[in-house]
Structures are given as C-alpha cells and as structure tokens.
Design a protein around this motif. Structure first.
Motif, PDB file in Angstrom:
ATOM      1  N   ASN A 355     128.284  90.507  75.152  1.00 18.01           N
ATOM      2  CA  ASN A 355     127.667  90.670  73.833  1.00 18.01           C
ATOM      3  C   ASN A 355     126.542  91.701  73.882  1.00 18.01           C
ATOM      4  O   ASN A 355     125.789  91.781  74.848  1.00 18.01           O
ATOM      5  CB  ASN A 355     127.098  89.332  73.344  1.00 18.01           C
ATOM      6  CG  ASN A 355     128.181  88.300  73.145  1.00 18.01           C
ATOM      7  OD1 ASN A 355     129.316  88.633  72.870  1.00 18.01           O
ATOM      8  ND2 ASN A 355     127.815  87.038  73.282  1.00 18.01           N
ATOM      9  N   SER A 356     126.425  92.464  72.824  1.00 14.46           N
ATOM     10  CA  SER A 356     125.331  93.422  72.692  1.00 14.46           C
ATOM     11  C   SER A 356     124.969  93.524  71.223  1.00 14.46           C
ATOM     12  O   SER A 356     125.756  93.182  70.342  1.00 14.46           O
ATOM     13  CB  SER A 356     125.719  94.799  73.244  1.00 14.46           C
ATOM     14  OG  SER A 356     126.844  95.316  72.543  1.00 14.46           O
ATOM     15  N   SER A 357     123.749  93.989  70.956  1.00 15.29           N
ATOM     16  CA  SER A 357     123.289  94.106  69.572  1.00 15.29           C
ATOM     17  C   SER A 357     122.208  95.165  69.507  1.00 15.29           C
ATOM     18  O   SER A 357     121.644  95.591  70.527  1.00 15.29           O
ATOM     19  CB  SER A 357     122.760  92.768  69.042  1.00 15.29           C
ATOM     20  OG  SER A 357     121.618  92.352  69.768  1.00 15.29           O
ATOM     21  N   ILE A 358     121.909  95.582  68.267  1.00 12.15           N
ATOM     22  CA  ILE A 358     120.837  96.529  68.028  1.00 12.15           C
ATOM     23  C   ILE A 358     119.852  95.907  67.042  1.00 12.15           C
ATOM     24  O   ILE A 358     120.251  95.251  66.078  1.00 12.15           O
ATOM     25  CB  ILE A 358     121.376  97.869  67.483  1.00 12.15           C
ATOM     26  CG1 ILE A 358     120.228  98.876  67.326  1.00 12.15           C
ATOM     27  CG2 ILE A 358     122.137  97.683  66.186  1.00 12.15           C
ATOM     28  CD1 ILE A 358     120.704 100.283  67.023  1.00 12.15           C
ATOM     29  N   THR A 359     118.567  96.072  67.313  1.00 12.54           N
ATOM     30  CA  THR A 359     117.507  95.506  66.474  1.00 12.54           C
ATOM     31  C   THR A 359     116.625  96.641  65.965  1.00 12.54           C
ATOM     32  O   THR A 359     116.248  97.533  66.729  1.00 12.54           O
ATOM     33  CB  THR A 359     116.649  94.514  67.272  1.00 12.54           C
ATOM     34  OG1 THR A 359     117.484  93.478  67.788  1.00 12.54           O
ATOM     35  CG2 THR A 359     115.576  93.898  66.394  1.00 12.54           C
ATOM     36  N   ALA A 360     116.317  96.600  64.682  1.00 16.26           N
ATOM     37  CA  ALA A 360     115.436  97.609  64.089  1.00 16.26           C
ATOM     38  C   ALA A 360     114.498  96.917  63.116  1.00 16.26           C
ATOM     39  O   ALA A 360     114.909  96.009  62.379  1.00 16.26           O
ATOM     40  CB  ALA A 360     116.245  98.694  63.375  1.00 16.26           C
ATOM     41  N   GLY A 361     113.227  97.361  63.106  1.00 20.02           N
ATOM     42  CA  GLY A 361     112.265  96.731  62.215  1.00 20.02           C
ATOM     43  C   GLY A 361     111.113  97.655  61.877  1.00 20.02           C
ATOM     44  O   GLY A 361     110.795  98.601  62.626  1.00 20.02           O
ATOM     45  N   TYR A 362     110.494  97.376  60.736  1.00 19.68           N
ATOM     46  CA  TYR A 362     109.344  98.155  60.266  1.00 19.68           C
ATOM     47  C   TYR A 362     108.325  97.184  59.683  1.00 19.68           C
ATOM     48  O   TYR A 362     108.642  96.414  58.772  1.00 19.68           O
ATOM     49  CB  TYR A 362     109.782  99.158  59.188  1.00 19.68           C
ATOM     50  CG  TYR A 362     108.657  99.983  58.601  1.00 19.68           C
ATOM     51  CD1 TYR A 362     108.327 101.226  59.127  1.00 19.68           C
ATOM     52  CD2 TYR A 362     107.930  99.522  57.507  1.00 19.68           C
ATOM     53  CE1 TYR A 362     107.291 101.994  58.583  1.00 19.68           C
ATOM     54  CE2 TYR A 362     106.891 100.275  56.958  1.00 19.68           C
ATOM     55  CZ  TYR A 362     106.584 101.501  57.500  1.00 19.68           C
ATOM     56  OH  TYR A 362     105.560 102.252  56.978  1.00 19.68           O
ATOM     57  N   LEU A 363     107.086  97.209  60.217  1.00 24.40           N
ATOM     58  CA  LEU A 363     106.020  96.332  59.752  1.00 24.40           C
ATOM     59  C   LEU A 363     104.776  97.160  59.471  1.00 24.40           C
ATOM     60  O   LEU A 363     104.409  98.038  60.260  1.00 24.40           O
ATOM     61  CB  LEU A 363     105.699  95.251  60.792  1.00 24.40           C
ATOM     62  CG  LEU A 363     106.816  94.254  61.126  1.00 24.40           C
ATOM     63  CD1 LEU A 363     106.373  93.317  62.240  1.00 24.40           C
ATOM     64  CD2 LEU A 363     107.231  93.460  59.893  1.00 24.40           C
ATOM     65  N   ALA A 364     104.122  96.864  58.337  1.00 27.57           N
ATOM     66  CA  ALA A 364     102.903  97.561  57.937  1.00 27.57           C
ATOM     67  C   ALA A 364     101.785  96.544  57.732  1.00 27.57           C
ATOM     68  O   ALA A 364     101.979  95.536  57.050  1.00 27.57           O
ATOM     69  CB  ALA A 364     103.133  98.359  56.654  1.00 27.57           C
ATOM     70  N   SER A 365     100.620  96.810  58.308  1.00 29.55           N
ATOM     71  CA  SER A 365      99.543  95.827  58.267  1.00 29.55           C
ATOM     72  C   SER A 365      98.700  95.907  57.003  1.00 29.55           C
ATOM     73  O   SER A 365      97.907  95.013  56.732  1.00 29.55           O
ATOM     74  CB  SER A 365      98.637  95.980  59.493  1.00 29.55           C
ATOM     75  OG  SER A 365      98.093  97.285  59.536  1.00 29.55           O
ATOM     76  N   GLN A 366      98.828  96.983  56.210  1.00 25.46           N
ATOM     77  CA  GLN A 366      98.095  97.097  54.947  1.00 25.46           C
ATOM     78  C   GLN A 366      99.054  97.307  53.772  1.00 25.46           C
ATOM     79  O   GLN A 366      98.758  98.028  52.821  1.00 25.46           O
ATOM     80  CB  GLN A 366      97.099  98.259  55.017  1.00 25.46           C
ATOM     81  CG  GLN A 366      95.953  97.996  55.959  1.00 25.46           C
ATOM     82  CD  GLN A 366      95.722  99.145  56.933  1.00 25.46           C
ATOM     83  OE1 GLN A 366      96.328 100.188  56.832  1.00 25.46           O
ATOM     84  NE2 GLN A 366      94.835  98.912  57.890  1.00 25.46           N
ATOM     85  N   ALA A 367     100.204  96.661  53.845  1.00 24.22           N
ATOM     86  CA  ALA A 367     101.246  96.866  52.843  1.00 24.22           C
ATOM     87  C   ALA A 367     100.812  96.402  51.459  1.00 24.22           C
ATOM     88  O   ALA A 367     101.335  96.876  50.445  1.00 24.22           O
ATOM     89  CB  ALA A 367     102.520  96.130  53.262  1.00 24.22           C
ATOM     90  N   ASN A 368      99.866  95.468  51.372  1.00 25.57           N
ATOM     91  CA  ASN A 368      99.432  94.931  50.080  1.00 25.57           C
ATOM     92  C   ASN A 368      98.330  95.747  49.425  1.00 25.57           C
ATOM     93  O   ASN A 368      97.958  95.504  48.281  1.00 25.57           O
ATOM     94  CB  ASN A 368      98.934  93.491  50.258  1.00 25.57           C
ATOM     95  CG  ASN A 368      97.683  93.434  51.125  1.00 25.57           C
ATOM     96  OD1 ASN A 368      97.660  94.009  52.206  1.00 25.57           O
ATOM     97  ND2 ASN A 368      96.654  92.741  50.663  1.00 25.57           N
ATOM     98  N   ASN A 369      97.774  96.728  50.133  1.00 23.88           N
ATOM     99  CA  ASN A 369      96.611  97.482  49.644  1.00 23.88           C
ATOM    100  C   ASN A 369      97.065  98.792  48.995  1.00 23.88           C
ATOM    101  O   ASN A 369      97.623  99.670  49.668  1.00 23.88           O
ATOM    102  CB  ASN A 369      95.664  97.785  50.809  1.00 23.88           C
ATOM    103  CG  ASN A 369      94.320  98.306  50.345  1.00 23.88           C
ATOM    104  OD1 ASN A 369      94.181  98.869  49.261  1.00 23.88           O
ATOM    105  ND2 ASN A 369      93.308  98.126  51.189  1.00 23.88           N
ATOM    106  N   PRO A 370      96.828  98.973  47.676  1.00 25.37           N
ATOM    107  CA  PRO A 370      97.264 100.210  47.017  1.00 25.37           C
ATOM    108  C   PRO A 370      96.291 101.367  47.170  1.00 25.37           C
ATOM    109  O   PRO A 370      96.480 102.422  46.556  1.00 25.37           O
ATOM    110  CB  PRO A 370      97.353  99.786  45.543  1.00 25.37           C
ATOM    111  CG  PRO A 370      96.302  98.736  45.395  1.00 25.37           C
ATOM    112  CD  PRO A 370      96.266  98.003  46.715  1.00 25.37           C
TER     113      PRO A 370
END
Length: 571
Positions: A355-370
């Motif tokens: 078995n093999s897989s690929i993982t991708a992700g994007y996280l932002a620490s100030q996503a709520n601040n306009p």
C-alpha cells in the motif's frame, strides 16, 4: 377416538406450529443495524465496548419494529409454498412452511408474493396468521360428523395452553422491560450523533542540575481536553474540542534558550485553566480520498502519518512520550491553524511496497484575520506534501516536504495564532526568524525536508525514527540559516502487563550552527525514558526522565535533568 377429536388434534399442531413459527421469526430476526466507525477506524472489539453504539442500535430496532405495524402490508391467503418468491427448497424451515400452507392452509403472504421470513413479526401480522389457523379449526369442527371432544382432551389442551401462557408471559415481561429501558435511554441520551471523549492530565514535575535546579521549583500542573466527536454519516467525524490548562515549561539554562525539554501536556496552556476551543476540524471520505478540514487548531499530525508509534499520541500528548521532541518529528510543527488536507491512496500493488498513498495539506495560522498581510493566503502558512509507503505490515516509510512562511518569529510554532516567539521544540537558534545580532524579527520562508520510518519486527518491539533538514530564507541580511534534527526511539509494548509501554528515545533537538548574535555551536542532545503503566482501561501513570545536554547549544551550560510523574485519565 372420534373423527372430530382426531381432526381437532390434527389441527392443533397447525396452530402450535404457526405460533412457534411466528414467535421464532420475531425472536430470531437478525439485527441488521450497522454502525460504521469514523475517520480514526476502531476495531470490532472497540465497537463492542462502546455502550452508546449498542444503546443506539437497540433504540433503532424498537423504533423500526413499532413503525412496521403502521405500514400497508395487507396479507392474502396462498395455496402453495411455490407462490412465495423469497422461499427456497434449501431454506431450513421450508418443509414446515410447506405443511402449514398446503396441508392446513393457514399461512398468508404479502401482495407482492413474498413471505419475508427473516424480518420481525408485527402484532397485526401475528393476528392475521392466527386468525387464518382458527378459521381452519372452525371449518374442520363444523364439518365433523363424529362425537365431540372429551373432557380429557380438553384438559390436555388446557395444560398445553397454560404451559405456553407462562412462556408468553415471560416474553411479554422481557419486552415490557426492554421498552422501559429503551424509553429511559431515549430520555437521557446525550446525543444520537455525538460522543464525548475526554482526557485529563495531572503532572508533577521538576528539573535538576546546576543553575537549572536553582531557577525552577517543583510544580503540579494540569491540562484537560473534552472532544465532542460528531458523525453525521457514520464515516465522517467533526471534532469540537474544549481545552483548559495551567502547565508551562521550565526555564532551561542558556542564552536565547528555546523549548528544549518541553513536555506534551505543557503545550496549549490557556492561562489559569481558562476554557477555549483549541480544535475544530472535520474529516470525511470523498470517493477514494480522505478529506481533512480545519477551521481552528489544525495540525499536520492530525492528517499525516508521523510514523512514531507508542511515542506519538493522536490526542496530542496524554499517553505517548513525555516530550514534544520524542512525540513526533519537528517538521510537523511548522505552521498550523485553518485549512484543508487530503490523503489519497495510490492503489494496492502486489509488489514489495504494497500500500502507498500521497498526503497534501495547507494550514494558515491567521486565516480568520482580514487585515493587511493576514488572511488565508497572505499570512503565516505551511503547505505539506508527503509520500507514504508500507512494506507488508511491519515497515512504514514516509518522505515529507513542507514549505512555510512566517512573520511571527518562530519556525516550529505549530500555528500559535501569531504569538510572537512561541514555539514547541528546539533551540532558539533553530527557531528565531530574523537577525540575531540586532534581535529583530524578519518575515521568512522555509523549505523543510524529512524522512521517517517505523519498523515492527514483532508485536513486542517497535523501532521508529526521523531526520529533518530546514533551509530558512529571511528578507534581511544575515537572516538565512539552516537547521537539523534527528531522533530514534525503541518501544516495548505490553511490557510487564497488557497496555503498558516502556519507551526510550534519543536524538538531537532542532539546532542551527554559526548564527550571528547567538552563542553556542554544540549539538543539544536529548535522552528520554518513560514507562506508561496502565492502571485500568481509563487511567495510566507514566514516570519518566528527560536528560538534556548542552542546553542553548552550549556545553558551558549545565545539563538539565527533568523528572516527571504524569497521570492520565481518559473517558
């Protein structure tokens, strides 16, 4: 014996057989309710140990049975068992059903020519079947030409009636009791879609060694997390986690000292046990992919395989290793917050990699601040890509890349919502984003590369480790630097008792050499040993020791020895 008596006795087995048949159908109808576990999949034994799932299954059964009688399922008399489309000669009750239909003519079917022998019997259907058999009895009695039934025959029938009445009364009592218990569950159940998973950590800890011992005192700290896990389809899970804590790490000797020796329960201090929502995430399978959505408190280790069994704890620190360094590779602590990730399998090959897989992700620490230079794409963020491989069921491998940007002053900050200088692991040299000479922060981008592996040669031994390299580029002169980290752990599960874990971990916390404005070019080694003793299914006690050499990357600083007794309550 008279013909009438003979015919009555002939009919009696029909009534008895019909009663037993329908009773058996009602009792032996299989439970078809199925509960599917959410994203973190439990075993069959774990599902069986969850009372809320069993209670919900019982409630669903009672509701289904009570609604069946309200359906328009009118029955019509059949003359041959072959008229039932769902009855086969191989069925175990075929001969009994054939006798009741063709010999006695007292079994009715549904308008669509089905018998439905594997479903629960309603009171309406029982009345219809019993009435058909009684009509047949009356018909035989009416056509009889011989003497009437004797008192002895009536006494025999009465005794049989009394015997079955006792069993029916017992069954009726059990049904009444079940209905009462079900009503109580319905009235007092917490939720039909949500379960509560809680963890409370009590830690008594102190640090020893030269100035480190003089600058710190023995402390008793706590951290509590209540996770409301909601599933809407049985395969998804919404995490709404409440957290409170008063734990904070020790002040370890050294100039620009970092987070060396920080323990897992010391992360997430809310300030005097104030209650906050520290995680709001949703995981759901869409096609072959598993999707992870984070509105707040997202972490790369929530969705990516860290390959560090028995040291990493997916609830962030109550049952694994003592320190944040031994828990997981520092590469997973670059950034965090809100964003999206997915895990996509690459197929089940028959080759050596399985078995093999690929993982991708994007996280932002100030996503709520306009605000300016904030938000989902213009603020601090970290994008992760990872390839996962497995060789059989004994070896797991992963290659990880993380590209990050931060103006908050720290590399390994776990998305600390922009708190300047806050980080969870490593030295100040490896974390400080900016110019060390002028001590000014600088927005910086980073490219991090890591590999991890977990090897389980037997059920009683697990070996895991990681290596990570970090290339940081700042916007100002003298802001660029490189950092390294590596570690290796050996765990002995079920050591001394099932559920216990003996773990030893050693390595180098994130460090960086030759940075202007910083003193020290020694490798800060970290040695850790712990023994998690399982008192019960819900309580564990973990004594352990952490030994830090060259704190602040300087051999001139005293070594630090941290002793901890951690007690974890899970519920």
């Amino acid at each position: 014996m008279s013909n009438l008596l003979w015919k009555s006795l002939v009919v009696s087995p029909a009534v008895l057989g019909a009663t037993l048949l329908v009773s058996t159908t009602a009792i032996a109808a299989p439970n078809t309710a199925t509960v599917v576990s959410p994203a973190k999949q439990p075993t069959v034994a774990e599902v069986a140990q969850q009372p809320e799932i069993l209670a919900q299954t019982t409630i669903d059964q009672v509701n289904r049975y009570s609604n069946e009688g309200n359906q328009n399922n009118s029955q019509s008399q059949v003359t041959s068992v072959s008229q039932f489309s769902d009855v086969q000669p191989t069925d175990w009750a075929f001969q009994a059903l054939q006798s009741l239909v063709e010999r006695y003519g007292c079994i009715a079917g549904y308008p669509n020519s089905t018998y439905r022998g594997n479903r629960a019997l309603t009171r309406y259907e029982f009345a219809a079947g019993l009435n058909a058999c009684l009509d047949r009895v009356n018909e035989l009695i009416a056509t009889a030409t011989a003497d009437l039934v004797t008192k002895q025959d009536l006494a025999t029938l009465q005794r049989l009636q009394e015997e079955f009445s006792a069993e029916l009364a017992t069954l009726r009592g059990r049904v009444d009791s079940l209905e009462a218990r079900t009503a109580e569950l319905e009235a007092n159940q917490f939720s039909t879609t949500t379960k509560l998973v809680g963890e409370a950590v009590f830690g008594v800890t102190d640090v020893f060694g030269g100035r480190n011992g003089d600058n710190n005192n023995t402390v008793f700290q706590d951290r509590v997390r209540l996770d409301l896990q909601t599933s809407f389809t049985g395969r998804d899970v919404l995490h709404t986690r409440l957290a409170a804590g008063n734990a904070q790490p020790f002040a370890i000797d050294g100039i620009n000292s970092g987070a060396e020796g920080t323990q897992t329960f010391q992360v997430g201090n809310t300030g005097g046990n104030a209650v906050t929502i520290d995680r709001l995430t949703y995981e759901v399978p869409i096609g072959p992919a598993n999707v992870y959505l984070a509105a707040s408190g997202g972490r790369h280790s929530h969705y990516a395989a860290v390959n560090n069994p028995y040291f990493f704890d997916n609830t962030d620190g109550g049952n694994g290793a003592l320190s944040t360094f031994a828990s997981e590779s520092p590469i997973y602590r670059i950034g965090g917050g809100a964003g999206i990730a997915l895990n996509l399998p690459l197929g089940k090959g028959g080759g050596i990699l399985g078995n093999s897989s690929i993982t991708a992700g994007y996280l932002a620490s100030q996503a709520n601040n306009p605000g300016l230079s904030q938000g989902l794409t213009n603020g601090d963020y970290a994008a992760l890509g990872q390839l996962n491989f497995s060789v059989g069921d004994r070896l797991a491998l992963a290659a990880t890349y993380v590209h990050g940007y931060s103006a908050s002053g720290a590399l390994f900050d776990s998305g600390s919502q922009g708190t300047v200088g806050a980080f969870d692991v490593g030295t100040g040299q490896a974390n400080f984003l900016g110019n060390g000479t002028t001590n000014t922060l600088s927005p910086s981008s980073s490219n991090s590369y890591g590999v991890s592996a977990a090897f389980r040669p037997s059920d009683k031994l697990s070996i895991s480790g990681f290596v990570s390299y970090h290339d940081v580029t700042g916007v100002g002169a003298g802001d660029d630097y490189e950092a390294w980290s590596y570690g290796l752990g050996v765990a002995l599960p079920d050591f001394g008792k099932k559920g216990n874990v003996l773990g030893v971990f050693a390595g180098a916390e994130p460090y960086s050499f030759n940075r202007p404005g910083f003193v020290g070019n020694n490798v800060p080694y970290h040695f850790e040993g712990f023994y998690k003793y399982r008192v019960s299914d819900n309580i564990s006690v973990t004594p352990g020791v952490i030994w830090l050499t060259s704190p602040g990357q300087s051999s001139a600083n005293d070594d630090a020895i941290i002793g901890t007794l951690r007690t974890t309550f899970t519920f």
